[in-house]
Design a protein around this motif. Structure first.
Motif, PDB file in Angstrom:
ATOM      1  N   GLY A  31     -28.972  81.132 -47.638  1.00  0.00           N
ATOM      2  CA  GLY A  31     -28.999  79.915 -46.933  1.00  0.00           C
ATOM      3  C   GLY A  31     -30.069  79.305 -46.086  1.00  0.00           C
ATOM      4  N   ALA A  32     -31.172  80.039 -45.991  1.00  0.00           N
ATOM      5  CA  ALA A  32     -32.398  79.431 -45.479  1.00  0.00           C
ATOM      6  C   ALA A  32     -33.250  78.834 -46.132  1.00  0.00           C
ATOM      7  N   ASP A  33     -33.021  78.314 -47.571  1.00  0.00           N
ATOM      8  CA  ASP A  33     -33.767  77.482 -48.407  1.00  0.00           C
ATOM      9  C   ASP A  33     -33.908  76.285 -47.872  1.00  0.00           C
ATOM     10  N   HIS A  55     -21.524  74.900 -44.536  1.00  0.00           N
ATOM     11  CA  HIS A  55     -21.585  75.824 -45.024  1.00  0.00           C
ATOM     12  C   HIS A  55     -21.182  75.843 -46.534  1.00  0.00           C
ATOM     13  N   LEU A  56     -21.999  76.198 -47.423  1.00  0.00           N
ATOM     14  CA  LEU A  56     -21.744  76.274 -48.915  1.00  0.00           C
ATOM     15  C   LEU A  56     -21.081  77.452 -49.642  1.00  0.00           C
ATOM     16  N   VAL A  57     -20.080  77.365 -50.382  1.00  0.00           N
ATOM     17  CA  VAL A  57     -19.678  78.406 -51.161  1.00  0.00           C
ATOM     18  C   VAL A  57     -19.602  78.055 -52.777  1.00  0.00           C
ATOM     19  N   ALA A  58     -19.055  78.891 -53.661  1.00  0.00           N
ATOM     20  CA  ALA A  58     -19.148  78.480 -55.099  1.00  0.00           C
ATOM     21  C   ALA A  58     -17.620  78.028 -55.536  1.00  0.00           C
ATOM     22  N   THR A  59     -16.635  78.299 -54.705  1.00  0.00           N
ATOM     23  CA  THR A  59     -15.102  77.954 -55.333  1.00  0.00           C
ATOM     24  C   THR A  59     -14.384  77.093 -54.179  1.00  0.00           C
ATOM     25  N   VAL A 214     -17.179  71.713 -44.168  1.00  0.00           N
ATOM     26  CA  VAL A 214     -17.884  71.039 -43.180  1.00  0.00           C
ATOM     27  C   VAL A 214     -16.994  71.253 -41.921  1.00  0.00           C
ATOM     28  N   LEU A 215     -17.645  71.645 -40.889  1.00  0.00           N
ATOM     29  CA  LEU A 215     -17.066  71.885 -39.784  1.00  0.00           C
ATOM     30  C   LEU A 215     -17.298  70.608 -38.612  1.00  0.00           C
ATOM     31  N   PHE A 216     -16.554  69.903 -38.181  1.00  0.00           N
ATOM     32  CA  PHE A 216     -17.046  68.907 -37.127  1.00  0.00           C
ATOM     33  C   PHE A 216     -16.960  69.349 -35.697  1.00  0.00           C
ATOM     34  N   ASN A 217     -16.466  70.593 -35.436  1.00  0.00           N
ATOM     35  CA  ASN A 217     -16.436  71.303 -34.255  1.00  0.00           C
ATOM     36  C   ASN A 217     -17.401  72.503 -34.594  1.00  0.00           C
TER      37      ASN A 217
END
Length: 338
Positions: A31-33, A55-59, A214-217
């Motif tokens: 995730g540091a890309d 934050h990204l995940v695959a599913t 996606v976290l708005f907080n």
């Protein structure tokens, strides 16, 4: 004539090109890309939310389960529709990751109402330490019945939850389709309507396999990051997730893909209605038509692929889902066979 699911379509050429480019050379891992920084900038701009964290995940299952686990304690109840994806199609992953209890809220055609939610809320949390506590609200848009919540409808539901200080989650596996169907902006559909965390779908709408949380907080960002790692969903070669999401969100690609899917869904619905099929109201890319017996065999003999659903005696019902790659020719061939 493949209408089984928008999961069955391929990835959009722009997404595949981004993956090929990401495969050239080296980049930082976990995730540091560099592309991940671009994802964050895009999300913050698109959602008018300068402090949002993604934050990204695959599913989609991982996105929903991690979002719920981060916002609901194990003694809490997650209020969701009776036929929500988190309730029926994720093998108890939300419960496994969170330890929470799903409380099923009824409502016609995949949508709970403020009244049905209020009833469910009134029945939970009254037994003190001996009973499950109110935990959070989870909505799905587009719903599993192919219907769509407007921002006003979401706001009315989150207001009920917020009256009990509950966080609110939106399962947006088909979020782009819901935006196109309503004409709402991403902000209007989420944080402006009371949503605290969004599962931002990509896989069903032209990506190879990526979903965003996606976290708005931003106060919850570190906890979600830890849960993602602990749950085995932090990719080492993370740039392949980031590259997909950058391509997806750049220059409105995600909305154009959803618009195509929705348009083909509506063409299919209109064509079936013109041929005396019963097609319940559907504004996006998924519909559940009903017709006379004998059509299933005829359609499948002609090469149509879709899901049969239980129907009343003497009738047949199907689930039909258009995708970003569905064409007018696909729809017209299906209608001709019908």
């Amino acid at each position: 004539m493949r209408f089984a699911s928008d999961n069955t379509s391929g990835a959009a050429p722009e997404v595949m090109a981004a993956l090929v480019q990401a495969n050239d050379g080296y980049d930082r891992s976990y995730g540091a890309d560099a592309a991940m920084a671009r994802v964050t900038d895009l999300v913050r701009g698109i959602f008018e939310a300068p402090d949002a964290v993604v934050h990204l995940v695959a599913t989609g299952t991982a996105a929903n389960a991690l979002a719920i686990a981060t916002h609901c304690p194990p003694w809490g109840a997650v209020f969701c529709h009776t036929h929500a994806h988190v309730a029926e199609d994720e093998c108890n992953a939300p419960e496994f990751y969170s330890g929470a209890k799903l409380v099923l809220v009824p409502g016609d055609r995949g949508k709970m109402t403020p009244a049905t939610l209020a009833t469910a809320l009134s029945q939970i949390g009254a037994d003190g330490v001996h009973g499950v506590q109110r935990g959070m609200l989870s909505l799905t848009n587009v719903t599993e019945a192919g219907t769509v919540y407007t921002p006003a409808e979401i706001a009315a539901l989150t207001a009920r939850a917020k009256a009990h200080n509950l966080p609110c989650h939106l399962d947006g596996a088909r979020f782009a389709n819901a935006l196109v169907a309503t004409g709402a902006t991403p902000a209007e559909m989420t944080w402006k309507a009371g949503i605290d965390v969004l599962s931002l779908g990509g896989t069903k709408n032209g990506c190879l396999g990526v979903e965003g949380v996606v976290l708005f907080n931003p106060d919850k960002a570190w906890e979600l990051e830890l849960r993602r790692k602990r749950g085995g969903h932090l990719f080492s070669k993370h740039r392949y997730l980031s590259a997909q999401m950058v391509a997806y969100l750049t220059d409105g690609l995600w909305l154009r893909l959803a618009a195509q899917a929705n348009s083909m869904g509506q063409r299919l619905a209109d064509g079936l209605r013109n041929r005396q099929a019963m097609v319940p109201e559907a504004h996006a890319n998924m519909l559940f038509p009903e017709w006379d017996r004998g059509r299933h065999d005829r359609l499948e003999a002609a090469g149509a692929v879709y899901n049969r659903y239980p129907a009343p005696e003497g009738r047949e019902r199907a689930r039909l889902v258009a995708s970003w790659s569905t064409t007018e020719a696909d729809v017209d061939r299906f209608l001709a066979a019908f």
